[in-house]
Design a protein around this motif. Structure first.
Motif, PDB file in Angstrom:
ATOM      1  N   THR A   6       0.841  -1.201   0.000  1.00  0.00           N
ATOM      2  CA  THR A   6       0.000   0.000   0.000  1.00  0.00           C
ATOM      3  C   THR A   6       0.876   1.251   0.000  1.00  0.00           C
ATOM      4  O   THR A   6       0.508   2.267   0.577  1.00  0.00           O
ATOM      5  N   SER A   7       2.029   1.175  -0.652  1.00  0.00           N
ATOM      6  CA  SER A   7       2.993   2.273  -0.611  1.00  0.00           C
ATOM      7  C   SER A   7       2.698   3.381  -1.622  1.00  0.00           C
ATOM      8  O   SER A   7       3.368   4.411  -1.615  1.00  0.00           O
ATOM      9  N   THR A   8       1.702   3.170  -2.493  1.00  0.00           N
ATOM     10  CA  THR A   8       1.353   4.164  -3.507  1.00  0.00           C
ATOM     11  C   THR A   8      -0.160   4.351  -3.527  1.00  0.00           C
ATOM     12  O   THR A   8      -0.850   3.918  -2.603  1.00  0.00           O
ATOM     13  N   ALA A   9      -0.670   4.948  -4.576  1.00  0.00           N
ATOM     14  CA  ALA A   9      -2.121   5.073  -4.727  1.00  0.00           C
ATOM     15  C   ALA A   9      -2.789   3.721  -4.896  1.00  0.00           C
ATOM     16  O   ALA A   9      -4.004   3.596  -4.725  1.00  0.00           O
ATOM     17  N   ALA A  10      -2.018   2.698  -5.228  1.00  0.00           N
ATOM     18  CA  ALA A  10      -2.562   1.360  -5.432  1.00  0.00           C
ATOM     19  C   ALA A  10      -2.544   0.557  -4.142  1.00  0.00           C
ATOM     20  O   ALA A  10      -1.582   0.611  -3.377  1.00  0.00           O
ATOM     21  N   THR A  11      -3.624  -0.179  -3.906  1.00  0.00           N
ATOM     22  CA  THR A  11      -3.671  -1.203  -2.868  1.00  0.00           C
ATOM     23  C   THR A  11      -3.634  -2.544  -3.583  1.00  0.00           C
ATOM     24  O   THR A  11      -4.483  -2.811  -4.441  1.00  0.00           O
ATOM     25  N   MET A  26      -5.741  -5.766  -7.389  1.00  0.00           N
ATOM     26  CA  MET A  26      -5.280  -4.394  -7.172  1.00  0.00           C
ATOM     27  C   MET A  26      -6.457  -3.434  -7.284  1.00  0.00           C
ATOM     28  O   MET A  26      -7.366  -3.634  -8.095  1.00  0.00           O
ATOM     29  N   HIS A  27      -6.414  -2.367  -6.477  1.00  0.00           N
ATOM     30  CA  HIS A  27      -7.388  -1.282  -6.569  1.00  0.00           C
ATOM     31  C   HIS A  27      -6.623   0.029  -6.457  1.00  0.00           C
ATOM     32  O   HIS A  27      -5.777   0.184  -5.569  1.00  0.00           O
ATOM     33  N   ILE A  28      -6.907   0.976  -7.346  1.00  0.00           N
ATOM     34  CA  ILE A  28      -6.188   2.249  -7.340  1.00  0.00           C
ATOM     35  C   ILE A  28      -7.101   3.363  -6.847  1.00  0.00           C
ATOM     36  O   ILE A  28      -8.085   3.709  -7.493  1.00  0.00           O
ATOM     37  N   ASP A  29      -6.766   3.887  -5.687  1.00  0.00           N
ATOM     38  CA  ASP A  29      -7.460   5.027  -5.089  1.00  0.00           C
ATOM     39  C   ASP A  29      -6.630   5.447  -3.884  1.00  0.00           C
ATOM     40  O   ASP A  29      -6.560   4.729  -2.880  1.00  0.00           O
ATOM     41  N   ALA A  30      -6.005   6.602  -3.976  1.00  0.00           N
ATOM     42  CA  ALA A  30      -5.054   7.022  -2.945  1.00  0.00           C
ATOM     43  C   ALA A  30      -5.698   7.247  -1.588  1.00  0.00           C
ATOM     44  O   ALA A  30      -4.988   7.324  -0.581  1.00  0.00           O
ATOM     45  N   ARG A  31      -7.015   7.337  -1.522  1.00  0.00           N
ATOM     46  CA  ARG A  31      -7.689   7.643  -0.256  1.00  0.00           C
ATOM     47  C   ARG A  31      -8.486   6.472   0.301  1.00  0.00           C
ATOM     48  O   ARG A  31      -9.235   6.634   1.273  1.00  0.00           O
ATOM     49  N   ARG A  32      -8.358   5.272  -0.284  1.00  0.00           N
ATOM     50  CA  ARG A  32      -9.238   4.178   0.158  1.00  0.00           C
ATOM     51  C   ARG A  32      -8.483   2.899   0.507  1.00  0.00           C
ATOM     52  O   ARG A  32      -9.048   1.813   0.445  1.00  0.00           O
ATOM     53  N   ALA A  34      -7.651   1.731   3.408  1.00  0.00           N
ATOM     54  CA  ALA A  34      -8.269   1.049   4.543  1.00  0.00           C
ATOM     55  C   ALA A  34      -9.573   0.371   4.156  1.00  0.00           C
ATOM     56  O   ALA A  34      -9.896  -0.711   4.669  1.00  0.00           O
ATOM     57  N   GLU A  35     -10.319   0.993   3.245  1.00  0.00           N
ATOM     58  CA  GLU A  35     -11.612   0.425   2.859  1.00  0.00           C
ATOM     59  C   GLU A  35     -11.471  -0.804   1.971  1.00  0.00           C
ATOM     60  O   GLU A  35     -12.284  -1.725   2.056  1.00  0.00           O
ATOM     61  N   VAL A  36     -10.469  -0.848   1.123  1.00  0.00           N
ATOM     62  CA  VAL A  36     -10.417  -1.908   0.113  1.00  0.00           C
ATOM     63  C   VAL A  36      -9.462  -3.041   0.447  1.00  0.00           C
ATOM     64  O   VAL A  36      -9.584  -4.130  -0.119  1.00  0.00           O
ATOM     65  N   LEU A  37      -8.498  -2.827   1.367  1.00  0.00           N
ATOM     66  CA  LEU A  37      -7.492  -3.868   1.586  1.00  0.00           C
ATOM     67  C   LEU A  37      -8.105  -5.176   2.081  1.00  0.00           C
ATOM     68  O   LEU A  37      -7.798  -6.252   1.558  1.00  0.00           O
ATOM     69  N   PRO A  64       3.314   7.457   1.266  1.00  0.00           N
ATOM     70  CA  PRO A  64       2.496   8.350   2.085  1.00  0.00           C
ATOM     71  C   PRO A  64       2.170   7.731   3.435  1.00  0.00           C
ATOM     72  O   PRO A  64       1.928   6.527   3.547  1.00  0.00           O
ATOM     73  N   TYR A  65       2.147   8.548   4.449  1.00  0.00           N
ATOM     74  CA  TYR A  65       2.097   8.102   5.845  1.00  0.00           C
ATOM     75  C   TYR A  65       0.927   7.166   6.128  1.00  0.00           C
ATOM     76  O   TYR A  65       1.122   6.041   6.606  1.00  0.00           O
ATOM     77  N   THR A  66      -0.289   7.598   5.842  1.00  0.00           N
ATOM     78  CA  THR A  66      -1.462   6.831   6.265  1.00  0.00           C
ATOM     79  C   THR A  66      -1.614   5.545   5.480  1.00  0.00           C
ATOM     80  O   THR A  66      -1.779   4.465   6.050  1.00  0.00           O
ATOM     81  N   GLY A  67      -1.571   5.637   4.157  1.00  0.00           N
ATOM     82  CA  GLY A  67      -1.747   4.447   3.342  1.00  0.00           C
ATOM     83  C   GLY A  67      -0.718   3.380   3.642  1.00  0.00           C
ATOM     84  O   GLY A  67      -1.025   2.182   3.692  1.00  0.00           O
TER      85      GLY A  67
END
Length: 234
Positions: A6-11, A26-32, A34-37, A64-67
């Motif tokens: 989860t080091s990029t916009a991709a999970t 894989m799912h690409i969304d820099a803000r999700r 936690a929701e998709v993993l 990015p820190y949170t992802g």
């Protein structure tokens, strides 16, 4: 092996057996992240019913820190729940190993991920996928000319807007790359490195993390930060 990145916009998530990827998502969304993993993990594990997972591998960044923390925390939780080892690899190393496998010939190359603010996390690799410099965080225009003249691979984001780079091939890190590299390192008997404690001042990497990372490959499942987060204690 279950691999997570989860080091990029991709999970991304992958399951590997004896060094072979058997299923991935894989799912690409820099803000999700936690929701998709959890959904992606359930999906790939449902495709290999009865398979016993012996190790969890996760990409530890930089990112990015949170992802980044979403993937690493999930990997550690699974390891604790299943009673199995959890190992980390630098996400740039995983992508570098993948690039070296199939695309670069005999030249050194650079691997990047988007650090936002028109910056990238980057590291330099030899043709066999060995990291020889990095990870750093900079705007591409600030990188030394000899580095900019090499082939670049990876996620660029807004840094492409003012990037004086000879050739930049867009490519995202993936959990399969994390799993393949972790599997090779474990198979070769690589020792787990000590935690990387050096962090540069926010905004510009002073090279301290890169110096401490020199020669380290198989890492503990802890976030690898090259710069401090925006939120700091007063």
């Amino acid at each position: 092996m279950l691999a997570i990145d989860t080091s990029t916009a991709a999970t991304s998530v992958a399951v590997l057996v004896d060094g072979v990827v058997v299923t991935e998502a894989m799912h690409i969304d820099a803000r999700r992240h936690a929701e998709v993993l959890a959904v992606l993990m359930s999906l790939v594990l449902s495709e290999v019913p009865g398979l016993s997972i012996a190790v969890v591998a996760c990409g530890v960044g930089p990112g990015p820190y949170t992802g980044l923390r979403v993937g690493i925390s999930s990997a550690r939780a699974l390891g604790l729940a299943w009673g199995i080892p959890v190992v980390g690899v630098c996400s740039l190393d995983a992508l570098g190993a993948s690039v070296a496998e199939g695309e670069t010939g005999r030249a050194d190359f650079v691997v990047t991920t988007d650090a936002r603010r028109r910056e990238v996390y980057w590291a330099r690799f030899t043709s066999d996928g060995s990291r020889v410099d990095g990870p750093h965080v900079q705007r591409p225009v600030e990188v030394a000319r000899e580095i900019r003249d090499l082939p670049w691979f990876g996620e660029a984001g807004t840094a492409l807007d003012d990037a004086p780079v000879a050739r930049w091939t867009q490519r995202l890190p993936h959990a399969r790359d994390v799993g393949l590299l972790a599997g090779r390192l474990l198979g070769s008997g690589a020792a787990l490195s000590e935690p990387v404690t050096a962090m540069a001042a926010h905004g510009t990497d002073d090279g301290s993390t890169a110096r401490q990372m020199a020669g380290q490959t198989l890492l503990p499942p802890l976030p690898l930060y090259v710069r401090r987060p925006d939120a700091v204690a007063p």
